[in-house]
Scaffold this active site. Structure first.
Site, PDB file in Angstrom:
ATOM      1  N   GLU A  49       5.244  -4.108   8.669  1.00 27.97           N
ATOM      2  CA  GLU A  49       3.851  -4.155   8.186  1.00 27.97           C
ATOM      3  C   GLU A  49       3.426  -5.528   7.704  1.00 27.97           C
ATOM      4  O   GLU A  49       2.233  -5.833   7.643  1.00 27.97           O
ATOM      5  CB  GLU A  49       3.690  -3.202   6.986  1.00 27.97           C
ATOM      6  N   HIS A  78      -1.845   5.674   8.672  1.00 26.29           N
ATOM      7  CA  HIS A  78      -0.526   6.326   8.751  1.00 26.29           C
ATOM      8  C   HIS A  78      -0.633   7.669   9.457  1.00 26.29           C
ATOM      9  O   HIS A  78      -0.262   8.709   8.920  1.00 26.29           O
ATOM     10  CB  HIS A  78       0.049   6.500   7.347  1.00 26.29           C
ATOM     11  N   HIS A  81       0.849  -1.209   0.000  1.00 24.88           N
ATOM     12  CA  HIS A  81       0.000   0.000   0.000  1.00 24.88           C
ATOM     13  C   HIS A  81       0.881   1.254   0.000  1.00 24.88           C
ATOM     14  O   HIS A  81       0.537   2.266   0.608  1.00 24.88           O
ATOM     15  CB  HIS A  81      -0.978  -0.033   1.191  1.00 24.88           C
ATOM     16  N   HIS A  96      10.816  -2.247   2.844  1.00 27.00           N
ATOM     17  CA  HIS A  96      11.075  -0.807   2.771  1.00 27.00           C
ATOM     18  C   HIS A  96      11.566  -0.302   4.116  1.00 27.00           C
ATOM     19  O   HIS A  96      11.302  -0.904   5.154  1.00 27.00           O
ATOM     20  CB  HIS A  96       9.887   0.012   2.271  1.00 27.00           C
TER      21      HIS A  96
END
Lengths: 277, 128
Positions: free
Chosen positions: A238, A59, A12, A191
């Site tokens: 995540e 977020h 996402h 990431h």
């Protein structure tokens, strides 16, 4: 009785917003990403999916650290789009299914998942990043947004999320209405956005992860979240949310679609699975 | 007993894990960034950020990090990169530029090193 149809996992990353909002489908760099979601689009229509049980993280668009829930479920009839800096995005209204959401809430809390229950929720790119790629608008599905804290550590373990998936599956199949439900898990893959290693991507690990996730997810259930962060960068924590999707499925699964791209900041994957038992 | 205010912090190599401890230490900075999710606040911040942050009663060290755009120091101090993103936007910087600065690079250096920006690494169709 409600029918569990299958599971979707997707990254996402924030750049998905950029790609969609600037309508980059004809851009040679972006076109393959739009194309990579076509099998998911087709599947959602062909399988007549009514509701997406959507596991993602906020977020700091909706929740703030004054009170940051570990697990939060939306029970609204309608949700808003978050303002992530440029005003709320111009996307179709995401409708909810309050009756199904409340049923899921009751069932999951009975199963010892103590949820924060939200009557309002602004959806950010954790959900609405990939969603416009997954379906035309207006959305042919209703949403049950389910937020997991994967930002402020400590965060839930892999096993906890896996067990959550098992309870989600049980609850879906106990729902008395005849609706088709798919579970979506988002986030990852590799990431790292905080620190001198900003931009770290681990292509080999991501592909290894996709194999393991599909064929032998149980080998990773006892891993500490830190293990994922070491292998795939701090924000690949995540990935625990993927296990909530996988935990809802049978041990053996049939792959309908999978792909992987290295983006600028994120290893980007889409995976569509059905039960194979 | 009141603690001495933090005057500076180290920024060792490697990732920062954002914890509840970070979140508490840098609560006010996180709060300022979070407030920028509202357009009306963004307008005021863009017009005069120094005035905007006055009411938060920040320490000198905290104010300096904002003034000097010290994003790497901010994440080490305890501001989530996701909320720093909201602040850099109001300084007309991109999220990528923020990250490149954490690496000690310019945005151009960072992006040029990563061309093409999206590349297929599917095992079955690598390179397509």
């Amino acid at each position: 009785m409600a029918n569990f149809v299958g599971g979707i996992c997707t990254s996402h990353n924030g750049s998905l917003m950029h790609g969609w909002d600037h309508q980059m489908q004809d851009d040679p760099v972006w076109a393959p990403i739009f194309k990579s979601y076509e099998p998911v689009q087709k599947w959602i229509i062909d399988k007549k999916i009514d509701v997406l049980f959507f596991i993602f993280n906020d977020h700091v668009s909706n929740f703030f650290f004054d009170c940051y829930p570990t697990f939060a479920i939306g029970i609204a009839a309608e949700y808003e789009h978050a303002d992530e800096g440029k005003g709320p995005r111009n996307l179709a209204i995401p409708y909810g299914d309050p009756e199904f959401s409340r049923f899921m809430t009751n069932s999951l809390i009975k199963d010892d998942f103590d949820l924060t229950v939200c009557q309002k929720m602004k959806l950010d790119h954790g959900l609405m990043g990939p969603m416009p790629y997954m379906s035309d608008q207006p959305w042919p599905v209703k949403f049950v947004p389910f937020c997991v804290n994967v930002i402020q550590h400590p965060i839930p373990s892999v096993k906890r999320c896996w067990n959550l998936g098992k309870s989600i599956r049980k609850a879906i199949e106990a729902y008395p209405e005849d609706i088709n439900v798919a579970v979506v898990g988002t986030g990852g893959l590799s990431h790292e956005l905080q620190g001198s290693g900003f931009g770290r991507i681990e292509i080999d690990w991501d592909n290894e992860f996709l194999d393991k996730f599909e064929y032998e997810p149980e080998t990773m259930l006892d891993w500490d979240v830190q293990e994922f962060m070491d292998r795939g960068g701090s924000e690949s924590a995540e990935t625990v949310m993927w296990f909530a999707m996988r935990g809802a499925m049978t041990k053996k699964v049939r792959r309908i679609h999978r792909n992987y791209y290295r983006g600028l900041l994120t290893g980007m994957a889409v995976l569509l699975l059905e039960d194979d038992e | 007993m009141a603690k001495e205010p933090i005057k500076d912090i180290e920024t060792p190599e490697g990732p920062v894990t954002f914890t509840a401890e970070h979140s508490q230490r840098a609560y006010k900075l996180n709060e300022i960034c979070y407030s920028l999710k509202q357009e009306k606040n963004r307008e005021i911040f863009r017009a005069d950020y120094k005035k905007y942050i006055e009411k938060y009663d920040l320490s000198e060290f905290e104010i300096k990090m904002i003034e000097n755009h010290e994003w790497l120091k901010m994440v080490h101090y305890g501001v989530s990169a996701y909320v720093i993103g909201k602040m850099v936007d109001c300084f007309d910087q991109s999220f990528v530029e923020m990250g490149a600065m954490m690496r000690g690079e310019s945005q151009k250096e960072f992006v040029d090193r990563n061309v093409p920006l999206i590349k297929n690494y599917n095992k079955d169709e690598e390179g397509k």
